[in-house]
Design a protein around this motif. Sequence first.
Motif, PDB file in Angstrom:
ATOM      1  N   ASP A  74      16.961 -20.244  47.444  1.00 36.18           N
ATOM      2  CA  ASP A  74      18.002 -19.622  48.253  1.00 36.18           C
ATOM      3  C   ASP A  74      19.211 -19.274  47.402  1.00 36.18           C
ATOM      4  O   ASP A  74      19.568 -20.008  46.482  1.00 36.18           O
ATOM      5  N   VAL A  75      19.852 -18.159  47.753  1.00 31.30           N
ATOM      6  CA  VAL A  75      21.096 -17.755  47.106  1.00 31.30           C
ATOM      7  C   VAL A  75      22.222 -18.108  48.065  1.00 31.30           C
ATOM      8  O   VAL A  75      22.186 -17.747  49.239  1.00 31.30           O
ATOM      9  N   LEU A  76      23.201 -18.844  47.552  1.00 34.27           N
ATOM     10  CA  LEU A  76      24.308 -19.319  48.366  1.00 34.27           C
ATOM     11  C   LEU A  76      25.554 -19.442  47.511  1.00 34.27           C
ATOM     12  O   LEU A  76      25.488 -19.263  46.294  1.00 34.27           O
ATOM     13  N   ASP A  77      26.650 -19.734  48.170  1.00 39.24           N
ATOM     14  CA  ASP A  77      27.908 -19.923  47.446  1.00 39.24           C
ATOM     15  C   ASP A  77      28.146 -21.405  47.195  1.00 39.24           C
ATOM     16  O   ASP A  77      28.046 -22.220  48.115  1.00 39.24           O
ATOM     17  N   LEU A  78      28.469 -21.735  45.961  1.00 35.34           N
ATOM     18  CA  LEU A  78      28.952 -23.054  45.580  1.00 35.34           C
ATOM     19  C   LEU A  78      30.469 -22.964  45.746  1.00 35.34           C
ATOM     20  O   LEU A  78      31.125 -22.232  45.002  1.00 35.34           O
ATOM     21  N   PRO A  79      31.026 -23.653  46.771  1.00 36.00           N
ATOM     22  CA  PRO A  79      32.442 -23.436  47.076  1.00 36.00           C
ATOM     23  C   PRO A  79      33.383 -23.947  46.006  1.00 36.00           C
ATOM     24  O   PRO A  79      33.216 -25.043  45.488  1.00 36.00           O
ATOM     25  N   GLY A  80      34.346 -23.118  45.681  1.00 28.52           N
ATOM     26  CA  GLY A  80      35.364 -23.488  44.705  1.00 28.52           C
ATOM     27  C   GLY A  80      36.488 -24.257  45.365  1.00 28.52           C
ATOM     28  O   GLY A  80      36.317 -24.819  46.441  1.00 28.52           O
ATOM     29  N   GLY A  81      37.617 -24.269  44.693  1.00 32.77           N
ATOM     30  CA  GLY A  81      38.795 -24.950  45.211  1.00 32.77           C
ATOM     31  C   GLY A  81      39.365 -25.904  44.179  1.00 32.77           C
ATOM     32  O   GLY A  81      38.941 -25.942  43.022  1.00 32.77           O
ATOM     33  N   ASP A  82      40.329 -26.669  44.622  1.00 36.58           N
ATOM     34  CA  ASP A  82      40.995 -27.654  43.776  1.00 36.58           C
ATOM     35  C   ASP A  82      39.986 -28.725  43.370  1.00 36.58           C
ATOM     36  O   ASP A  82      39.238 -29.231  44.211  1.00 36.58           O
ATOM     37  N   ALA A  83      39.954 -29.075  42.088  1.00 35.93           N
ATOM     38  CA  ALA A  83      38.948 -30.032  41.611  1.00 35.93           C
ATOM     39  C   ALA A  83      39.443 -30.765  40.369  1.00 35.93           C
ATOM     40  O   ALA A  83      40.287 -30.273  39.629  1.00 35.93           O
ATOM     41  N   LEU A  84      38.875 -31.940  40.165  1.00 33.34           N
ATOM     42  CA  LEU A  84      39.011 -32.645  38.901  1.00 33.34           C
ATOM     43  C   LEU A  84      37.737 -32.391  38.108  1.00 33.34           C
ATOM     44  O   LEU A  84      36.630 -32.427  38.670  1.00 33.34           O
ATOM     45  N   VAL A  85      37.895 -32.144  36.807  1.00 37.47           N
ATOM     46  CA  VAL A  85      36.757 -31.828  35.943  1.00 37.47           C
ATOM     47  C   VAL A  85      36.845 -32.709  34.702  1.00 37.47           C
ATOM     48  O   VAL A  85      37.907 -32.859  34.108  1.00 37.47           O
ATOM     49  N   LEU A  86      35.710 -33.270  34.327  1.00 37.69           N
ATOM     50  CA  LEU A  86      35.621 -34.082  33.117  1.00 37.69           C
ATOM     51  C   LEU A  86      34.390 -33.620  32.349  1.00 37.69           C
ATOM     52  O   LEU A  86      33.323 -33.451  32.938  1.00 37.69           O
ATOM     53  N   THR A  87      34.520 -33.403  31.047  1.00 41.51           N
ATOM     54  CA  THR A  87      33.382 -33.015  30.215  1.00 41.51           C
ATOM     55  C   THR A  87      32.908 -34.236  29.451  1.00 41.51           C
ATOM     56  O   THR A  87      33.681 -34.867  28.731  1.00 41.51           O
ATOM     57  N   HIS A  88      31.630 -34.563  29.648  1.00 44.73           N
ATOM     58  CA  HIS A  88      31.000 -35.719  28.993  1.00 44.73           C
ATOM     59  C   HIS A  88      30.075 -35.215  27.892  1.00 44.73           C
ATOM     60  O   HIS A  88      29.235 -34.348  28.128  1.00 44.73           O
ATOM     61  N   PRO A 132      35.243 -31.865  43.497  1.00 39.27           N
ATOM     62  CA  PRO A 132      36.130 -31.066  44.346  1.00 39.27           C
ATOM     63  C   PRO A 132      37.031 -31.982  45.179  1.00 39.27           C
ATOM     64  O   PRO A 132      36.621 -33.067  45.609  1.00 39.27           O
ATOM     65  N   LEU A 133      38.262 -31.520  45.428  1.00 39.15           N
ATOM     66  CA  LEU A 133      39.245 -32.302  46.166  1.00 39.15           C
ATOM     67  C   LEU A 133      39.469 -31.743  47.557  1.00 39.15           C
ATOM     68  O   LEU A 133      39.312 -30.530  47.791  1.00 39.15           O
ATOM     69  N   ARG A 134      39.844 -32.636  48.476  1.00 37.36           N
ATOM     70  CA  ARG A 134      40.184 -32.206  49.829  1.00 37.36           C
ATOM     71  C   ARG A 134      41.413 -31.310  49.777  1.00 37.36           C
ATOM     72  O   ARG A 134      42.302 -31.512  48.931  1.00 37.36           O
ATOM     73  N   ALA A 135      41.480 -30.365  50.665  1.00 36.11           N
ATOM     74  CA  ALA A 135      42.635 -29.466  50.738  1.00 36.11           C
ATOM     75  C   ALA A 135      43.899 -30.298  50.942  1.00 36.11           C
ATOM     76  O   ALA A 135      43.914 -31.251  51.728  1.00 36.11           O
ATOM     77  N   ARG A 168      45.506 -40.621  40.397  1.00 34.87           N
ATOM     78  CA  ARG A 168      46.294 -39.438  40.767  1.00 34.87           C
ATOM     79  C   ARG A 168      46.622 -39.401  42.258  1.00 34.87           C
ATOM     80  O   ARG A 168      47.359 -38.529  42.706  1.00 34.87           O
ATOM     81  N   GLY A 169      45.983 -40.291  43.031  1.00 38.98           N
ATOM     82  CA  GLY A 169      46.225 -40.322  44.468  1.00 38.98           C
ATOM     83  C   GLY A 169      45.624 -39.155  45.219  1.00 38.98           C
ATOM     84  O   GLY A 169      46.139 -38.748  46.258  1.00 38.98           O
ATOM     85  N   VAL A 170      44.524 -38.606  44.716  1.00 37.63           N
ATOM     86  CA  VAL A 170      43.867 -37.483  45.382  1.00 37.63           C
ATOM     87  C   VAL A 170      42.549 -37.961  45.998  1.00 37.63           C
ATOM     88  O   VAL A 170      41.993 -38.975  45.586  1.00 37.63           O
ATOM     89  N   GLN A 171      42.053 -37.207  46.985  1.00 31.61           N
ATOM     90  CA  GLN A 171      40.812 -37.577  47.663  1.00 31.61           C
ATOM     91  C   GLN A 171      39.745 -36.526  47.427  1.00 31.61           C
ATOM     92  O   GLN A 171      40.014 -35.318  47.497  1.00 31.61           O
ATOM     93  N   ALA A 172      38.533 -37.003  47.174  1.00 35.92           N
ATOM     94  CA  ALA A 172      37.390 -36.111  46.967  1.00 35.92           C
ATOM     95  C   ALA A 172      37.015 -35.424  48.273  1.00 35.92           C
ATOM     96  O   ALA A 172      37.209 -35.968  49.361  1.00 35.92           O
ATOM     97  N   ARG A 173      36.453 -34.231  48.149  1.00 35.76           N
ATOM     98  CA  ARG A 173      36.018 -33.448  49.298  1.00 35.76           C
ATOM     99  C   ARG A 173      34.759 -34.041  49.929  1.00 35.76           C
ATOM    100  O   ARG A 173      34.504 -33.860  51.107  1.00 35.76           O
ATOM    101  N   THR A 193      42.076 -28.507  38.171  1.00 42.22           N
ATOM    102  CA  THR A 193      42.078 -27.053  38.103  1.00 42.22           C
ATOM    103  C   THR A 193      41.586 -26.464  39.421  1.00 42.22           C
ATOM    104  O   THR A 193      41.002 -27.149  40.255  1.00 42.22           O
ATOM    105  N   GLU A 194      41.818 -25.182  39.600  1.00 45.26           N
ATOM    106  CA  GLU A 194      41.336 -24.435  40.758  1.00 45.26           C
ATOM    107  C   GLU A 194      40.083 -23.678  40.325  1.00 45.26           C
ATOM    108  O   GLU A 194      40.139 -22.842  39.422  1.00 45.26           O
ATOM    109  N   LEU A 195      38.951 -24.005  40.956  1.00 49.27           N
ATOM    110  CA  LEU A 195      37.682 -23.374  40.593  1.00 49.27           C
ATOM    111  C   LEU A 195      37.347 -22.234  41.537  1.00 49.27           C
ATOM    112  O   LEU A 195      37.592 -22.331  42.745  1.00 49.27           O
ATOM    113  N   PRO A 196      36.751 -21.153  41.029  1.00 47.31           N
ATOM    114  CA  PRO A 196      36.325 -20.061  41.901  1.00 47.31           C
ATOM    115  C   PRO A 196      35.039 -20.437  42.638  1.00 47.31           C
ATOM    116  O   PRO A 196      34.284 -21.303  42.197  1.00 47.31           O
ATOM    117  N   THR A 197      34.794 -19.784  43.758  1.00 47.74           N
ATOM    118  CA  THR A 197      33.499 -19.898  44.417  1.00 47.74           C
ATOM    119  C   THR A 197      32.495 -19.151  43.554  1.00 47.74           C
ATOM    120  O   THR A 197      32.799 -18.069  43.033  1.00 47.74           O
TER     121      THR A 197
END
Length: 168
Positions: free
Chosen positions: A96-110, A163-166, A131-136, A18-22
């Motif tokens: 500190d307040v900061l942004d957790l960057p979003g983007g393309d990601a694999l998500v699993l609920t345990h 999160p996955l690499r672009a 899936r042949g994808v690479q982690a960020r 899925t695509e996650l928001p920042t």
Amino acid sequence: MDVTASVDEEDDMETTRTELPTVTVAAVRAPVPMSGLRDFYDTAYTRVAEAAAREGWAIAGPAFGWYRGMPTDTVDVTAGFPVDGVAPGTSSGGVDVLDLPGGDALVLTHTGSYDALPEAWARLEQDSAARGVQARGDFWEEYVTEPSPGGDPEANVTRLVLPLRAGA
């Protein structure tokens, strides 16, 4: 949004792409020895909750632990909560307040004990390879349910985010 899933019939854990928001978060970051991780989390969550109450920040989601790389004897970890109504760059009392960057990601609920999280992460890594994808390079856990003293550890719900690499 591209969402794909794979299901393992033995454990019913589903990996979703899925695509996650920042997300804006209030957090504490530190290098932590693996043996001190539990104490770090307890202290960090308390500090963030106190800062949020003191500053009027609205906690807007579950606790998380954001890892900036693979753990060894120590790990670079950021722990806190999503917040609303505060700008990144703000800080209070070591929080500190900061942004957790979003983007393309694999998500699993345990669902289950935290002791089984390494196996859940291994499953997510296997799904990533299949899936042949690479982690960020970073990853996080969202603690959807808050454990309680005397509670059933098998009822814990943890969302694992890789999160996955672009262009992955």
